[in-house]
Scaffold this active site. Structure first.
Site, PDB file in Angstrom:
ATOM      1  N   PHE A  48      30.926  16.778  44.390  1.00  0.00           N
ATOM      2  CA  PHE A  48      30.096  16.013  45.345  1.00  0.00           C
ATOM      3  C   PHE A  48      30.753  16.463  46.813  1.00  0.00           C
ATOM      4  O   PHE A  48      31.711  16.488  47.181  1.00  0.00           O
ATOM      5  CB  PHE A  48      29.909  14.814  45.306  1.00  0.00           C
ATOM      6  CG  PHE A  48      29.338  14.057  46.155  1.00  0.00           C
ATOM      7  CD1 PHE A  48      27.746  13.944  46.467  1.00  0.00           C
ATOM      8  CD2 PHE A  48      29.895  13.369  47.196  1.00  0.00           C
ATOM      9  CE1 PHE A  48      27.207  13.303  47.267  1.00  0.00           C
ATOM     10  CE2 PHE A  48      29.181  12.621  48.524  1.00  0.00           C
ATOM     11  CZ  PHE A  48      27.857  12.841  48.389  1.00  0.00           C
ATOM     12  N   GLY A  98      29.530  15.307  50.715  1.00  0.00           N
ATOM     13  CA  GLY A  98      28.318  14.652  51.389  1.00  0.00           C
ATOM     14  C   GLY A  98      28.978  13.464  52.026  1.00  0.00           C
ATOM     15  O   GLY A  98      30.068  13.307  52.533  1.00  0.00           O
ATOM     16  N   ILE A 127      35.512  14.939  45.051  1.00  0.00           N
ATOM     17  CA  ILE A 127      34.634  14.353  45.911  1.00  0.00           C
ATOM     18  C   ILE A 127      34.985  14.650  47.054  1.00  0.00           C
ATOM     19  O   ILE A 127      36.123  14.275  47.487  1.00  0.00           O
ATOM     20  CB  ILE A 127      34.367  12.956  45.684  1.00  0.00           C
ATOM     21  CG1 ILE A 127      33.749  12.594  44.398  1.00  0.00           C
ATOM     22  CG2 ILE A 127      33.432  12.150  46.994  1.00  0.00           C
ATOM     23  CD1 ILE A 127      33.545  11.127  44.122  1.00  0.00           C
ATOM     24  N   GLU A 128      34.378  15.661  48.160  1.00  0.00           N
ATOM     25  CA  GLU A 128      34.774  15.745  49.525  1.00  0.00           C
ATOM     26  C   GLU A 128      33.767  15.239  50.571  1.00  0.00           C
ATOM     27  O   GLU A 128      32.588  15.476  50.402  1.00  0.00           O
ATOM     28  CB  GLU A 128      34.824  17.339  49.673  1.00  0.00           C
ATOM     29  CG  GLU A 128      35.262  17.856  51.124  1.00  0.00           C
ATOM     30  CD  GLU A 128      34.453  18.094  51.918  1.00  0.00           C
ATOM     31  OE1 GLU A 128      33.995  17.298  52.807  1.00  0.00           O
ATOM     32  OE2 GLU A 128      33.747  19.070  52.010  1.00  0.00           O
ATOM     33  N   LEU A 129      34.301  14.125  51.314  1.00  0.00           N
ATOM     34  CA  LEU A 129      33.362  13.491  52.187  1.00  0.00           C
ATOM     35  C   LEU A 129      33.679  13.859  53.606  1.00  0.00           C
ATOM     36  O   LEU A 129      34.204  14.837  53.521  1.00  0.00           O
ATOM     37  CB  LEU A 129      33.811  11.880  52.183  1.00  0.00           C
ATOM     38  CG  LEU A 129      33.821  11.214  50.447  1.00  0.00           C
ATOM     39  CD1 LEU A 129      34.326   9.868  50.610  1.00  0.00           C
ATOM     40  CD2 LEU A 129      32.273  11.506  49.818  1.00  0.00           C
TER      41      LEU A 129
END
Length: 535
Positions: A326, A328, A349-351
């Site tokens: 992901f 976002g 997950i990369e925010l």
């Protein structure tokens, strides 16, 4: 030497003495030159036994070097001179208030469908109104990718490398078209697209082509005394069908990057793109599928899902999915993590981040000025790892502002800086800046929506410089994802490090200064994923 060893037999001693006196050249001549029947027979047998292996290696190498050329037509909307229908108040739901934006076949099938309106945020031009698939149809796409996975896992590294080389050749050949498609759907400038879409993608292709096979080939592991009689190897096996939910800010790179990794590892992949870039994502996926077909491979291994959040929930909970990537926002990332936990699959997950540029006392401000301008304003600040926060020592604070203020004011929206992805963030940005001013900050440039003289419906925000910011302000704590250079003065290096480490963000940072040793010491104290020094 052997004369001093009493235990050696007198019969053997002369032979050993003679042998120790031989040079390497004499040994070589004695063994190999001139050749005799025995030596030649041994050599022939050895070559004969190894020949099939050598021929197989050569054939694999030759197959991996194969580049298949293919053609993928460029959409007319990518032409620089193309002009579309202007949407008044453009948004993903613009078709709901303007029926003329709906496709001609809409409503004729007797089936109700959701749609999204695709448009160019830098002009307000209508690109496409796209009918969306239902949750059941999306599930069928996932099943199709999953059915193709066992056979894809049996493809050789040579086949996969050939596919990557062919894809790279397409990117190089149609680079200008890829750039224009990305710009049309995101509103970014061509310079930003070349940097963020093309160069990064080519770099990843090159790395996989050169190092991919070695990275996931079986590797030996050291043992211990207890298991000295055993060997240990790590074998990497494909997971199956994986899911990537990717962001809109790099519509080509963020889409293709997980596809490259998944396919090379023997997985099939379902990509859920952002609704904001559905138009370009369709074309990019079409090019990837065309490459697969040209290489004689099954294009079902890649599936593109375009859906609204309610359907996306069913995608992330599909039990055929074996891994989720992901990229976002934080709120959506939390939902993805919950969904992944329910089906017990790993996630990556990369925010976003409030990435700082930590400018140490004595830094050559003039030398780094252009680097900082690009770091803050590349892709209109819509960059996960872009600089959001500038910490400047009080001794150089006035000089920093003196350098940056005229440069920020000279930036031209639509030429030097692209548009935002939509109008949605603008009111929040203006509110955040107003709150900062109320708290004592000063906005020296920009700070509001920019009305483009040719494209009044476009989503531009003025390049902004805000100074005298303190770390307790909202603008220093929340990711803006906009063309805003936020400047915070500090007096003590240790205190500034403490400020940054209290932040909930930790994606990346940059440390700048004349003393590389001091830069490294500061970098080691920052709690974040990666730190660049003087870059």
């Amino acid at each position: 030497m052997f004369d001093t060893i009493d235990s050696i037999s007198g019969f053997i001693r002369p032979w050993l003495t003679w042998l120790s006196a031989l040079t390497l050249g004499q040994v070589w001549q004695f063994v190999y030159n001139p050749p005799n029947k025995i030596n030649l027979t041994i050599a022939l047998i050895a070559i004969t036994l190894k020949l099939p292996s050598y021929l197989k290696r050569y054939d694999v190498w030759r197959q991996s070097r194969k580049v298949i050329d293919f053609h993928w037509p460029v959409p007319k909307e990518a032409d620089k001179d193309w002009k579309g229908t202007i949407i008044h108040n453009p948004s993903l739901c613009a078709h709901q208030s303007d029926n003329s934006l709906l496709p001609p076949e809409s409503g004729k099938t007797g089936e109700e469908r959701d749609h999204i309106t695709c448009y160019d945020p830098s002009t307000g031009y209508h690109l496409l109104t796209l009918p969306l698939l239902s949750a059941a149809e999306v599930s069928d796409q996932i099943a199709k990718a999953n059915s193709a996975q066992p056979r894809w896992a049996q493809t050789t590294f040579a086949q996969r490398i050939s596919f990557l080389r062919s894809l790279k050749a397409w990117v190089l050949k149609d680079m200008e078209s890829i750039v224009r498609v990305a710009c049309r759907d995101t509103g970014k400038t061509e310079v930003d697209a070349v940097f963020g879409e093309i160069l990064t993608t080519l770099s990843k292709l090159d790395w996989l082509i050169k190092h991919g096979e070695k990275t996931i080939s079986p590797t030996s592991r050291p043992g211990n005394l207890l298991l000295a009689h055993k060997g240990s190897k790590v074998h990497y096996s494909p997971l199956g069908t994986v899911l990537a939910l990717v962001s809109w800010n790099y519509s080509f790179h963020n889409l293709i990057s997980p596809i490259l990794a998944a396919l090379f590892a023997g997985n099939t992949i379902v990509v859920k793109c952002s609704e904001q870039v559905a138009w370009s994502s369709l074309w990019f996926i079409g090019g990837i599928k065309a490459c697969l077909r040209a290489c004689g491979l099954n294009d079902d291994v890649v599936q593109l899902v375009i859906c609204l959040p309610d359907v996306a929930e069913t995608v992330t909970r599909n039990k055929l999915i074996k891994h989720i990537t992901f990229i976002g926002s934080e709120p959506v990332g939390k939902k993805v993590a919950v969904a992944a936990a329910e089906i017990m699959v790993p996630t990556c997950i990369e925010l976003g981040g409030k990435d700082p540029a930590f400018i140490l006392p004595g830094t050559d401000l003039d030398f780094f000025a252009s680097t900082w301008m690009r770091g803050a304003f590349q892709s209109a600040g819509q960059n996960c790892i872009g600089i959001e926060l500038f910490l400047v020592h009080r001794s150089q604070y006035s000089r920093f502002i003196e350098i940056m203020e005229p440069r920020v004011k000279s930036l031209r929206p639509g030429t030097d800086v692209g548009s935002l992805i939509s109008h949605a963030p603008i009111s929040k940005l203006q509110s955040t800046l107003a709150s900062a001013e109320k708290g004592g900050a000063r906005v020296l440039a920009g700070g509001k929506r920019y009305m483009h003289p040719e494209y009044p419906q476009a989503a531009y925000f003025e390049p902004t410089l805000v100074v005298d910011v303190t770390m307790d302000m909202e603008i220093a704590q929340e990711e803006l994802f906009a063309p805003v250079m936020t400047v915070v003065p500090y007096d003590n290096v240790a205190e500034a490090i403490e400020w940054l480490n209290k932040s909930r963000y930790g994606l990346g940072a940059g440390v700048y200064g004349k003393d590389k040793g001091e830069c490294k010491r500061v970098a080691e104290k920052l709690e974040c994923g990666m730190v660049a020094i003087n870059e």
